[in-house]
Design a protein around this motif. Structure first.
Motif, PDB file in Angstrom:
ATOM      1  N   GLY A 139       0.798  -1.223   0.000  1.00 49.81           N
ATOM      2  CA  GLY A 139       0.000   0.000   0.000  1.00 49.81           C
ATOM      3  C   GLY A 139       0.824   1.263   0.000  1.00 49.81           C
ATOM      4  N   GLU A 195       2.512   3.991  -2.011  1.00 51.29           N
ATOM      5  CA  GLU A 195       2.577   4.582  -3.337  1.00 51.29           C
ATOM      6  C   GLU A 195       3.991   4.998  -3.711  1.00 51.29           C
ATOM      7  OE1 GLU A 195       0.355   5.749  -5.729  1.00 51.29           O
ATOM      8  OE2 GLU A 195      -1.446   4.912  -4.887  1.00 51.29           O
ATOM      9  N   SER A 245       0.846   8.629   0.998  1.00 53.34           N
ATOM     10  CA  SER A 245       0.387   7.953  -0.211  1.00 53.34           C
ATOM     11  C   SER A 245      -1.006   7.365  -0.028  1.00 53.34           C
ATOM     12  CB  SER A 245       1.358   6.831  -0.587  1.00 53.34           C
ATOM     13  OG  SER A 245       1.444   5.869   0.447  1.00 53.34           O
ATOM     14  N   ASP A 246      -1.650   7.057  -1.147  1.00 54.77           N
ATOM     15  CA  ASP A 246      -2.930   6.329  -1.215  1.00 54.77           C
ATOM     16  C   ASP A 246      -4.145   7.168  -0.838  1.00 54.77           C
ATOM     17  OD1 ASP A 246      -1.329   4.237  -1.939  1.00 54.77           O
ATOM     18  OD2 ASP A 246      -1.521   3.141  -0.063  1.00 54.77           O
ATOM     19  N   HIS A 300      -5.529   8.436   1.921  1.00 50.77           N
ATOM     20  CA  HIS A 300      -6.359   8.055   3.067  1.00 50.77           C
ATOM     21  C   HIS A 300      -6.883   9.298   3.798  1.00 50.77           C
ATOM     22  CE1 HIS A 300      -5.401   3.785   2.864  1.00 50.77           C
ATOM     23  NE2 HIS A 300      -4.131   4.109   2.673  1.00 50.77           N
ATOM     24  N   VAL A 351      -4.747  10.339  -5.606  1.00 51.07           N
ATOM     25  CA  VAL A 351      -5.193   9.253  -6.488  1.00 51.07           C
ATOM     26  C   VAL A 351      -6.565   9.641  -7.035  1.00 51.07           C
ATOM     27  CG1 VAL A 351      -5.689   6.791  -6.676  1.00 51.07           C
ATOM     28  CG2 VAL A 351      -3.954   7.597  -5.037  1.00 51.07           C
ATOM     29  N   GLN A 361      -9.773   7.764  -6.184  1.00 52.55           N
ATOM     30  CA  GLN A 361     -10.136   7.628  -4.780  1.00 52.55           C
ATOM     31  C   GLN A 361     -10.612   8.935  -4.151  1.00 52.55           C
ATOM     32  OE1 GLN A 361      -7.143   5.600  -2.435  1.00 52.55           O
ATOM     33  NE2 GLN A 361      -6.737   4.096  -4.049  1.00 52.55           N
ATOM     34  N   SER A 394      -0.470  10.815  -8.585  1.00 50.99           N
ATOM     35  CA  SER A 394      -0.363   9.397  -8.234  1.00 50.99           C
ATOM     36  C   SER A 394      -1.152   8.574  -9.243  1.00 50.99           C
ATOM     37  CB  SER A 394      -0.889   9.150  -6.815  1.00 50.99           C
ATOM     38  OG  SER A 394      -0.721   7.788  -6.460  1.00 50.99           O
ATOM     39  N   HIS A 399      -2.362   5.802  -9.963  1.00 50.93           N
ATOM     40  CA  HIS A 399      -2.697   4.521  -9.348  1.00 50.93           C
ATOM     41  C   HIS A 399      -4.015   4.038  -9.949  1.00 50.93           C
ATOM     42  CE1 HIS A 399      -3.612   1.480  -6.428  1.00 50.93           C
ATOM     43  NE2 HIS A 399      -2.613   1.806  -5.633  1.00 50.93           N
ATOM     44  N   PRO A 458       3.172   4.245  -8.215  1.00 45.77           N
ATOM     45  CA  PRO A 458       2.348   3.264  -7.499  1.00 45.77           C
ATOM     46  C   PRO A 458       3.077   1.946  -7.275  1.00 45.77           C
ATOM     47  CG  PRO A 458       1.172   4.187  -9.385  1.00 45.77           C
ATOM     48  CD  PRO A 458       2.590   4.629  -9.493  1.00 45.77           C
ATOM     49  N   ALA A 475       1.267   5.732   4.887  1.00 45.27           N
ATOM     50  CA  ALA A 475      -0.036   5.456   4.269  1.00 45.27           C
ATOM     51  C   ALA A 475      -1.124   5.864   5.257  1.00 45.27           C
ATOM     52  CB  ALA A 475      -0.138   3.985   3.868  1.00 45.27           C
TER      53      ALA A 475
END
Length: 437
Positions: free
Chosen positions: A40, A42, A232-233, A235, A258, A261, A286, A288, A327, A394
């Motif tokens: 997870g 990135e 990253s990701d 969240h 992302v 997301q 990103s 992804h 990613p 993350a």
């Protein structure tokens, strides 16, 4: 008082970990850093430099402003490997390579079909002064895959040395330039009197076969280290927890957006990203899409990278769109060429610090924030040797990838170095500005 006590314990543990990391030599080291790419993550994986590194395009399009720099020529050649007379073999076979060359007419191939270890060394009887310089090298890792390249700096004896390790992902299929940031030390190295450089790759029985070329030294451009905090990701906790804490401490960071997301359940919103940007954060690209970039064709990679950057441009994140978080920490030669075409820096897991500013800019190395001792060690070494550590996180919070208390411990370490004027928190934009100054 509790916070200070915890920090002292943390620093003690970090110092102990650094000593263990350096070990007794490249062929006998134990390495506490996992060579697997963090799940997870990135911005997880290492560093590279194609032959030309001049950004192309214009802000009105999807490229970045052209730069009048030849990054491949940065620094001074320390060894071009055109003459191997003064290089000795540590283990395995060392030979001239004339068919697969990064620069010039010859590189050097190091291999050991039996695995275990393979490497070479060069002695500097009159001493090599690296007090004002960092190192980089071009490498093509064929086996093991993934692998780690190690450079040991013996200064002046085996009891006083620094080690540089850089992770190279299995998808990477060509030459890349690696910033040799220090990842461990033993004793009290004296960089004004380096007696030996050692280049080594280890494996657990896998055959070893790699090529190196164009070892360079680069003048240190600053009198303090840099740390970039990366998220990253996309969240939601990165706004709810990390951003709130960093805002209290007046610390900026970078966050990877992302597109698929953003604004979904449990993810960051466009409004939160804009608030982060207003507070000095870089909102970076990103790309992804559920498939690692190296598994795509060149056209698919190009379209994905270009579309993600265009998303940031249209949403108003034009400063951060100069940078990309790769990613899954995966990339190949095609990926790095496209990063060079569309972005100023790419970020990927490399398990070590970088030069300030980075030379291997298409995959600037990140370290995992989930590894408390490892991240603190890399921050400490960056402060001590004026290098750049990028720490990636993350999900943040209780029972998440990174515990809130753990996160705050790392921030305490950073602020301790800031008070000593040995470390500066930066964003990718800050690093780029330093590079261009």
């Amino acid at each position: 008082m509790k916070r200070n006590t915890n920090r002292r314990m943390f620093l003690t543990a970090t110092a102990s970990s650094a000593a263990m990391f350096a070990g007794c030599g490249a062929l006998g080291d134990t390495d506490p850093q996992n060579t697997e790419t963090p799940a997870g993550n990135e911005t997880a994986t290492p560093t590279a430099t194609p032959e030309t590194e001049t950004g192309t395009g214009t802000p009105e399009e999807t490229g970045t402003p052209s730069q009048q720099f030849d990054y491949t020529n940065r620094g001074e050649v320390l060894d071009d490997f055109e003459n191997l007379e003064y290089w000795g073999t540590i283990q395995g076979d060392v030979s001239a390579e004339t068919e697969d060359v990064f620069r010039g007419s010859q590189s050097v191939r190091i291999q050991n079909p039996a695995g275990g270890g393979a490497g070479m060394y060069k002695a500097y009887p009159d001493g090599l002064d690296l007090t004002k310089n960092n190192l980089s090298i071009a490498v093509k890792m064929e086996k093991p895959s993934p692998g780690k390249l190690a450079m040991e700096v013996i200064a002046p004896a085996r009891s006083d040395h620094l080690v540089c390790r850089r992770y190279i992902p299995d998808a990477m299929d060509g030459w890349m330039r690696v910033d040799l940031g220090y990842t461990g030390l033993r004793g009290d190295p004296m960089l004004e009197n380096v007696q030996e450089l050692r280049i080594v790759v280890l494996s657990d029985g896998e055959p070893i076969n790699f090529v190196v070329d164009d070892l360079r030294k680069h003048p240190k451009q600053t009198d303090k280290g840099r740390v970039v905090l990366s998220f990253s990701d996309s969240h939601a906790s990165q706004y709810d927890v990390a951003f709130q804490e960093l805002k209290k401490r007046d610390i900026p960071a970078m966050v990877a957006a992302v597109p698929d997301q953003i604004n979904s359940d449990g993810a960051l919103t466009t409004g939160q990203l804009r608030e982060m940007q207003t507070a000095g954060w870089d909102v970076v690209s990103s790309p992804h899409v559920g498939t690692p970039l190296p598994e795509m064709s060149e056209d698919e990679q190009r379209r994905t990278i270009k579309q993600t950057k265009e998303y940031l441009r249209l949403k108003g994140f034009r400063k951060g769109m100069q940078f990309v978080a790769l990613p899954y920490g995966q990339y190949n030669s095609t990926t790095l060429d496209l990063v060079d075409e569309f972005h100023e820096y790419g970020f990927a897991y490399g398990a070590g610090p970088n030069i300030v500013p980075p030379v291997g800019k298409e995959a600037v190395s990140t370290v995992s924030g989930a590894d408390l001792n490892g991240a603190a060690r890399m921050i400490n070494l960056a402060a001590k040797y004026n290098q750049l550590t990028v720490v990636n996180f993350a999900d943040i919070g209780k029972e998440q990838d990174v515990d809130t208390e753990h996160f705050n411990h790392l921030l305490d370490i950073i602020e301790d170095w800031q008070r000593q004027d040995k470390l500066e928190v930066a964003t990718p934009s800050d690093i780029l500005k330093l590079e261009q100054s």
